[in-house]
Design a protein around this motif. Sequence first.
Motif, PDB file in Angstrom:
ATOM      1  N   ASP A 196       0.815  -1.214   0.000  1.00 19.24           N
ATOM      2  CA  ASP A 196       0.000   0.000   0.000  1.00 19.24           C
ATOM      3  C   ASP A 196       0.849   1.266   0.000  1.00 19.24           C
ATOM      4  OD1 ASP A 196       1.024  -0.298   2.558  1.00 19.24           O
ATOM      5  OD2 ASP A 196      -0.862   0.169   3.566  1.00 19.24           O
ATOM      6  N   SER A 197       2.129   1.145  -0.329  1.00 20.39           N
ATOM      7  CA  SER A 197       3.008   2.315  -0.363  1.00 20.39           C
ATOM      8  C   SER A 197       2.655   3.218  -1.541  1.00 20.39           C
ATOM      9  CB  SER A 197       4.475   1.888  -0.475  1.00 20.39           C
ATOM     10  OG  SER A 197       4.739   1.392  -1.781  1.00 20.39           O
ATOM     11  N   ALA A 198       3.061   4.468  -1.453  1.00 23.07           N
ATOM     12  CA  ALA A 198       2.810   5.420  -2.536  1.00 23.07           C
ATOM     13  C   ALA A 198       3.445   4.938  -3.845  1.00 23.07           C
ATOM     14  CB  ALA A 198       3.336   6.805  -2.160  1.00 23.07           C
ATOM     15  N   ARG A 199       4.608   4.320  -3.753  1.00 30.60           N
ATOM     16  CA  ARG A 199       5.290   3.841  -4.960  1.00 30.60           C
ATOM     17  C   ARG A 199       4.470   2.738  -5.637  1.00 30.60           C
ATOM     18  NH1 ARG A 199       9.910   4.704  -7.213  1.00 30.60           N
ATOM     19  NH2 ARG A 199      10.696   5.853  -5.418  1.00 30.60           N
ATOM     20  N   VAL A 200       4.012   1.779  -4.863  1.00 31.28           N
ATOM     21  CA  VAL A 200       3.239   0.675  -5.430  1.00 31.28           C
ATOM     22  C   VAL A 200       1.897   1.185  -5.960  1.00 31.28           C
ATOM     23  CG1 VAL A 200       2.150  -1.558  -4.933  1.00 31.28           C
ATOM     24  CG2 VAL A 200       4.422  -1.034  -3.999  1.00 31.28           C
ATOM     25  N   ASN A 201       1.279   2.131  -5.245  1.00 26.10           N
ATOM     26  CA  ASN A 201       0.036   2.724  -5.751  1.00 26.10           C
ATOM     27  C   ASN A 201       0.264   3.390  -7.100  1.00 26.10           C
ATOM     28  OD1 ASN A 201      -1.674   1.930  -3.691  1.00 26.10           O
ATOM     29  ND2 ASN A 201      -1.283   3.755  -2.477  1.00 26.10           N
ATOM     30  N   ALA A 202       1.375   4.102  -7.242  1.00 23.60           N
ATOM     31  CA  ALA A 202       1.647   4.815  -8.494  1.00 23.60           C
ATOM     32  C   ALA A 202       1.862   3.843  -9.645  1.00 23.60           C
ATOM     33  CB  ALA A 202       2.860   5.735  -8.335  1.00 23.60           C
ATOM     34  N   TYR A 203       2.785   2.887  -9.487  1.00 25.09           N
ATOM     35  CA  TYR A 203       3.023   2.006 -10.640  1.00 25.09           C
ATOM     36  C   TYR A 203       1.893   1.007 -10.826  1.00 25.09           C
ATOM     37  CZ  TYR A 203       5.392  -1.746  -7.858  1.00 25.09           C
ATOM     38  OH  TYR A 203       5.726  -2.740  -6.973  1.00 25.09           O
ATOM     39  N   GLY A 204       1.156   0.704  -9.770  1.00 27.19           N
ATOM     40  CA  GLY A 204      -0.021  -0.150  -9.922  1.00 27.19           C
ATOM     41  C   GLY A 204      -1.117   0.531 -10.716  1.00 27.19           C
ATOM     42  N   THR A 205      -1.289   1.820 -10.499  1.00 26.67           N
ATOM     43  CA  THR A 205      -2.308   2.554 -11.250  1.00 26.67           C
ATOM     44  C   THR A 205      -1.871   2.751 -12.699  1.00 26.67           C
ATOM     45  OG1 THR A 205      -2.962   3.620  -9.184  1.00 26.67           O
ATOM     46  CG2 THR A 205      -3.829   4.573 -11.211  1.00 26.67           C
ATOM     47  N   ILE A 206      -0.579   2.855 -12.932  1.00 27.58           N
ATOM     48  CA  ILE A 206      -0.083   2.895 -14.318  1.00 27.58           C
ATOM     49  C   ILE A 206      -0.382   1.568 -15.009  1.00 27.58           C
ATOM     50  CG2 ILE A 206       2.033   2.947 -15.715  1.00 27.58           C
ATOM     51  CD1 ILE A 206       3.005   5.144 -13.676  1.00 27.58           C
ATOM     52  N   ASP A 207      -0.229   0.463 -14.303  1.00 30.56           N
ATOM     53  CA  ASP A 207      -0.582  -0.843 -14.853  1.00 30.56           C
ATOM     54  C   ASP A 207      -2.076  -0.905 -15.162  1.00 30.56           C
ATOM     55  OD1 ASP A 207      -0.270  -3.570 -15.607  1.00 30.56           O
ATOM     56  OD2 ASP A 207      -0.721  -4.229 -13.566  1.00 30.56           O
ATOM     57  N   GLU A 208      -2.886  -0.366 -14.260  1.00 26.10           N
ATOM     58  CA  GLU A 208      -4.331  -0.321 -14.491  1.00 26.10           C
ATOM     59  C   GLU A 208      -4.653   0.525 -15.727  1.00 26.10           C
ATOM     60  OE1 GLU A 208      -8.380   1.042 -12.111  1.00 26.10           O
ATOM     61  OE2 GLU A 208      -6.471   1.005 -11.039  1.00 26.10           O
ATOM     62  N   ALA A 209      -3.982   1.656 -15.872  1.00 29.53           N
ATOM     63  CA  ALA A 209      -4.188   2.506 -17.050  1.00 29.53           C
ATOM     64  C   ALA A 209      -3.831   1.742 -18.325  1.00 29.53           C
ATOM     65  CB  ALA A 209      -3.352   3.780 -16.933  1.00 29.53           C
ATOM     66  N   ASN A 210      -2.743   1.008 -18.278  1.00 27.57           N
ATOM     67  CA  ASN A 210      -2.330   0.211 -19.436  1.00 27.57           C
ATOM     68  C   ASN A 210      -3.409  -0.815 -19.770  1.00 27.57           C
ATOM     69  OD1 ASN A 210      -0.757  -0.932 -21.460  1.00 27.57           O
ATOM     70  ND2 ASN A 210       1.085  -0.975 -20.212  1.00 27.57           N
ATOM     71  N   SER A 211      -3.993  -1.418 -18.746  1.00 32.49           N
ATOM     72  CA  SER A 211      -5.057  -2.402 -18.966  1.00 32.49           C
ATOM     73  C   SER A 211      -6.292  -1.768 -19.582  1.00 32.49           C
ATOM     74  CB  SER A 211      -5.423  -3.086 -17.652  1.00 32.49           C
ATOM     75  OG  SER A 211      -4.330  -3.842 -17.174  1.00 32.49           O
ATOM     76  N   THR A 212      -6.614  -0.538 -19.182  1.00 31.86           N
ATOM     77  CA  THR A 212      -7.784   0.124 -19.771  1.00 31.86           C
ATOM     78  C   THR A 212      -7.534   0.458 -21.241  1.00 31.86           C
ATOM     79  OG1 THR A 212      -7.146   2.343 -19.023  1.00 31.86           O
ATOM     80  CG2 THR A 212      -8.584   1.058 -17.556  1.00 31.86           C
ATOM     81  N   ILE A 213      -6.311   0.751 -21.587  1.00 26.74           N
ATOM     82  CA  ILE A 213      -5.995   0.962 -23.003  1.00 26.74           C
ATOM     83  C   ILE A 213      -6.131  -0.361 -23.757  1.00 26.74           C
ATOM     84  CG2 ILE A 213      -4.155   1.559 -24.635  1.00 26.74           C
ATOM     85  CD1 ILE A 213      -3.292   3.734 -22.610  1.00 26.74           C
ATOM     86  N   GLY A 214      -5.729  -1.469 -23.129  1.00 26.17           N
ATOM     87  CA  GLY A 214      -5.943  -2.777 -23.733  1.00 26.17           C
ATOM     88  C   GLY A 214      -7.418  -3.056 -23.960  1.00 26.17           C
ATOM     89  N   LEU A 215      -8.255  -2.645 -23.017  1.00 22.13           N
ATOM     90  CA  LEU A 215      -9.706  -2.803 -23.165  1.00 22.13           C
ATOM     91  C   LEU A 215     -10.220  -1.960 -24.325  1.00 22.13           C
ATOM     92  CD1 LEU A 215     -12.215  -4.138 -21.884  1.00 22.13           C
ATOM     93  CD2 LEU A 215     -12.434  -2.079 -20.473  1.00 22.13           C
ATOM     94  N   LEU A 216      -9.692  -0.764 -24.478  1.00 26.06           N
ATOM     95  CA  LEU A 216     -10.053   0.076 -25.618  1.00 26.06           C
ATOM     96  C   LEU A 216      -9.641  -0.595 -26.926  1.00 26.06           C
ATOM     97  CD1 LEU A 216     -10.862   2.628 -27.173  1.00 26.06           C
ATOM     98  CD2 LEU A 216      -8.741   3.702 -26.360  1.00 26.06           C
ATOM     99  N   LEU A 217      -8.463  -1.205 -26.940  1.00 28.47           N
ATOM    100  CA  LEU A 217      -7.971  -1.847 -28.159  1.00 28.47           C
ATOM    101  C   LEU A 217      -8.732  -3.130 -28.510  1.00 28.47           C
ATOM    102  CD1 LEU A 217      -4.152  -1.239 -27.670  1.00 28.47           C
ATOM    103  CD2 LEU A 217      -5.650  -0.214 -29.406  1.00 28.47           C
ATOM    104  N   ALA A 218      -9.591  -3.589 -27.606  1.00 31.68           N
ATOM    105  CA  ALA A 218     -10.390  -4.789 -27.871  1.00 31.68           C
ATOM    106  C   ALA A 218     -11.591  -4.494 -28.765  1.00 31.68           C
ATOM    107  CB  ALA A 218     -10.850  -5.409 -26.550  1.00 31.68           C
ATOM    108  N   VAL A 219     -11.828  -3.201 -29.035  1.00 30.61           N
ATOM    109  CA  VAL A 219     -12.901  -2.828 -29.956  1.00 30.61           C
ATOM    110  C   VAL A 219     -12.279  -2.175 -31.181  1.00 30.61           C
ATOM    111  CG1 VAL A 219     -14.643  -2.597 -28.139  1.00 30.61           C
ATOM    112  CG2 VAL A 219     -13.341  -0.584 -28.849  1.00 30.61           C
ATOM    113  N   GLU A 220     -13.112  -1.934 -32.171  1.00 31.84           N
ATOM    114  CA  GLU A 220     -12.653  -1.358 -33.436  1.00 31.84           C
ATOM    115  C   GLU A 220     -12.207   0.093 -33.244  1.00 31.84           C
ATOM    116  OE1 GLU A 220     -11.539  -1.880 -37.210  1.00 31.84           O
ATOM    117  OE2 GLU A 220     -12.606  -3.419 -36.096  1.00 31.84           O
ATOM    118  N   VAL A 221     -10.979   0.369 -33.605  1.00 32.54           N
ATOM    119  CA  VAL A 221     -10.467   1.747 -33.636  1.00 32.54           C
ATOM    120  C   VAL A 221      -9.643   1.907 -34.911  1.00 32.54           C
ATOM    121  CG1 VAL A 221     -10.436   2.062 -31.113  1.00 32.54           C
ATOM    122  CG2 VAL A 221      -8.405   1.221 -32.254  1.00 32.54           C
TER     123      VAL A 221
END
Length: 184
Positions: free
Chosen positions: A29-54
Amino acid sequence: MGNRLSRIYTRTGDDGSTGLGDGSRTGKDSARVNAYGTIDEANSTIGLLLAVEVPDAIRDLLVSIQHQLFDLGGELCIPGHAAITAADVDRLEQHLDAFNEDLPPLKEFILPGGGEAGARCHIARTVVRRAERETVTLAREEPVRPEAIRYLNRLSDLLFVLARVLARGSGHGEVVWNHERRKG
């Protein structure tokens, strides 16, 4: 190349800690893990976007951004490591300007929506904004290179513009906030 995982679970995190890229351990739950964990989450949301037609140009750009987000997560996972450069931020600005050029000026606030791809892009934008906030929080406690924060700031702006492009291109159009709805 780094170590490959042959076993996914190690049990070393059962005490609420996790290993950083430099071998040190910190709380999950450290600030560092929160930061890079949320970057990983952001990357996953872009993957979700790429799952549809663009459009291909947007797809290619987003795949490139996914790689950079992985690099950025690594930068934050390894204290003192540098992966994102000023040139990466400049490239985001160039893409932002190019995609924004053909859009009409904003006169109203835009609500998240505008078809599936546009809505998914808005989700990615908001998660990137949270990643930026988490990275700023980390920077108040430990050294963080300014390029990391600038990259996330520009990326959220770019995703907003891409959401507008996707909404307009889908035929759904942008969803404009109706601030007059409560009057009368």
